[in-house]
Design a protein around this motif. Structure first.
Motif, short mmCIF file in Angstrom:
data_model
loop_
_atom_site.label_atom_id
_atom_site.label_comp_id
_atom_site.label_asym_id
_atom_site.label_seq_id
_atom_site.Cartn_x
_atom_site.Cartn_y
_atom_site.Cartn_z
N MET A 74 43.51 -24.23 -29.48
CA MET A 74 42.22 -23.98 -28.83
C MET A 74 41.05 -24.48 -29.67
SD MET A 74 40.58 -22.84 -26.23
CE MET A 74 41.64 -21.72 -25.31
N ILE A 75 41.05 -24.22 -30.97
CA ILE A 75 39.89 -24.55 -31.82
C ILE A 75 39.56 -26.05 -31.79
CG2 ILE A 75 39.03 -24.62 -34.19
CD1 ILE A 75 40.34 -21.89 -34.62
N PRO A 76 40.53 -26.97 -31.98
CA PRO A 76 40.18 -28.39 -31.90
C PRO A 76 39.64 -28.80 -30.55
CG PRO A 76 42.32 -28.11 -32.94
CD PRO A 76 41.94 -26.77 -32.38
N LEU A 77 40.18 -28.22 -29.48
CA LEU A 77 39.69 -28.56 -28.13
C LEU A 77 38.26 -28.05 -27.93
CD1 LEU A 77 42.85 -27.84 -25.94
CD2 LEU A 77 42.00 -30.05 -26.74
N VAL A 78 37.96 -26.87 -28.46
CA VAL A 78 36.61 -26.32 -28.34
C VAL A 78 35.62 -27.18 -29.11
CG1 VAL A 78 35.13 -24.38 -29.00
CG2 VAL A 78 37.32 -23.95 -27.88
N ILE A 79 35.97 -27.56 -30.34
CA ILE A 79 35.07 -28.36 -31.18
C ILE A 79 34.75 -29.69 -30.52
CG2 ILE A 79 34.88 -29.62 -33.36
CD1 ILE A 79 36.45 -27.33 -34.67
N THR A 80 35.79 -30.38 -30.01
CA THR A 80 35.56 -31.67 -29.38
C THR A 80 34.79 -31.51 -28.06
OG1 THR A 80 37.80 -31.52 -28.43
CG2 THR A 80 37.52 -32.84 -30.42
N SER A 81 34.96 -30.39 -27.38
CA SER A 81 34.20 -30.14 -26.15
C SER A 81 32.72 -29.97 -26.45
CB SER A 81 34.74 -28.89 -25.44
OG SER A 81 36.05 -29.08 -24.98
N VAL A 82 32.39 -29.26 -27.54
CA VAL A 82 31.00 -29.06 -27.95
C VAL A 82 30.34 -30.39 -28.31
CG1 VAL A 82 29.51 -28.07 -29.73
CG2 VAL A 82 31.31 -26.68 -28.69
N ILE A 83 31.01 -31.16 -29.17
CA ILE A 83 30.45 -32.43 -29.62
C ILE A 83 30.27 -33.40 -28.46
CG2 ILE A 83 30.87 -34.46 -31.07
CD1 ILE A 83 32.38 -32.60 -33.00
N GLY A 84 31.32 -33.52 -27.65
CA GLY A 84 31.26 -34.45 -26.53
C GLY A 84 30.26 -34.04 -25.48
N GLY A 85 30.17 -32.74 -25.17
CA GLY A 85 29.22 -32.27 -24.18
C GLY A 85 27.78 -32.58 -24.57
#
Length: 255
Positions: A74-85
Motif C-alpha cells: 500500500m505505501i508505495p502505491l500511496v506515495i506514487t499516487s500523491v506525486i502523480g496526482g
C-alpha cells in the motif's frame, strides 16, 4: 443556474458517482454534463474532479471490509499516487486540455484491453500484489500507478478503469477487493488534484456543489449494490464502459 440545470447536474453527478464506484469511468457522464451546461473545459475538468472525488470517498465506506492489502504494498502505491496526482493537476493548469484529448482515447483503449485480457497475458505472474507479492511486482505496480496518477490528476476520465487494469494484470482476481483498492488510490489522486485546482481557483463552485451532492448519493449506493451482483456482470460492465469512453473520446478528439 436554474432549477432544470441543477436537477440535470445532480443526476449526472449521481450516475457518475455510481459508475465510478462500480467500475470507474464516471467522468464519461459528469464531465460532458458540465460542458453541456456551459462550463468551460478547464473549469469543467476541475469541477468534475472535485465532485467525483467526494463521491468516490463516499463509496469507500461500502468497500471498507474488502480492503485487505499489506503496508509494503500500500505505501508505495500511496506515495506514487500523491506525486502523480499533484504533477498531473499542475500540468492541466499549465497546458491546453485539447492536446491531451488526442492522447486520451489511446490510453483508454489500452486500459480496457488490459483489463479484459490482462489475466491471460500475465498468467505467469505468481502472486500479483496480494499478501505474498514479490518486490518486482510491487515495483512494477508502483511505476504504473505513477503514470496513472499523472493522468488522473490531469484529466481523470477512466482512471478507475486503468487502476483496475493494473490490478487485473498483476494478479488480483476478486473484483470487489480490486474496487476497494481502486477507490483508495483514486481518492488520493483526486484529492491532490482538488487541492491544486482549488488553490488555482479553477473550480466552478455553483454547479460543483450540486454535482457533489449527486455524486455522494450515487457513489455510496452504487458501491453498496455493486457487491450484490455477480463478478462476471461487473467485469462486463467495466469493459462496456471502457469501450464507450474510448469511442466517445476518439470522436471528440479527432472529429
Amino acid at each position: 443556474m436554474n432549477l432544470h440545470t441543477a436537477i440535470f447536474l445532480f443526476f449526472a453527478g449521481a450516475l457518475g458517482g455510481a459508475i465510478n464506484a462500480v467500475a470507474g469511468g464516471g467522468s464519461f457522464v459528469s464531465f460532458p454534463a458540465l460542458l453541456f451546461t456551459g462550463v468551460p473545459a478547464i473549469p469543467a475538468n476541475a469541477t468534475n474532479t472535485l465532485a467525483l472525488w467526494v463521491g468516490t470517498t463516499a463509496s469507500g465506506g461500502a468497500y471498507r471490509e474488502k480492503l485487505n492489502i499489506t503496508r509494503r504494498v500500500m505505501i508505495p502505491l500511496v506515495i506514487t499516487s500523491v506525486i502523480g496526482g499533484l504533477g498531473g493537476a499542475f500540468l492541466l493548469i499549465r497546458t491546453p486540455a485539447q492536446t491531451f484529448l488526442h492522447v486520451l482515447p489511446w490510453l483508454l483503449l489500452g486500459a480496457t484491453l488490459l483489463f479484459a485480457f490482462g489475466k491471460h497475458l500475465t498468467g505467469r505472474i505468481s502472486a500479483g500484489i496480494t499478501h505474498e507479492a514479490s518486490s518486482r511486482a510491487v515495483t512494477v505496480a508502483s511505476i504504473y500507478e505513477l503514470f496513472v496518477a499523472v493522468y488522473g490528476g490531469y484529466f481523470g476520465g477512466g482512471v478507475g478503469i486503468m487502476n483496475l487494469a493494473m490490478l487485473a494484470a498483476l494478479g488480483m482476481t476478486d473484483i470487489h477487493a480490486m474496487n476497494a483498492l481502486k477507490v483508495v488510490l483514486g481518492g488520493i489522486i483526486n484529492a491532490m488534484a482538488v487541492v491544486t485546482f482549488t488553490l488555482a481557483k479553477a473550480v466552478a463552485w455553483k454547479p460543483g456543489v450540486v454535482m457533489i451532492a449527486g455524486a455522494i448519493v450515487g457513489g455510496y449506493f452504487g458501491a453498496h449494490y455493486a457487491q450484490k451482483l455477480p463478478q462476471a456482470w461487473i467485469r462486463a460492465f467495466v469493459i462496456v464502459v471502457g469501450i464507450s469512453m474510448t469511442v466517445y473520446f476518439f470522436w471528440k478528439g479527432y472529429a
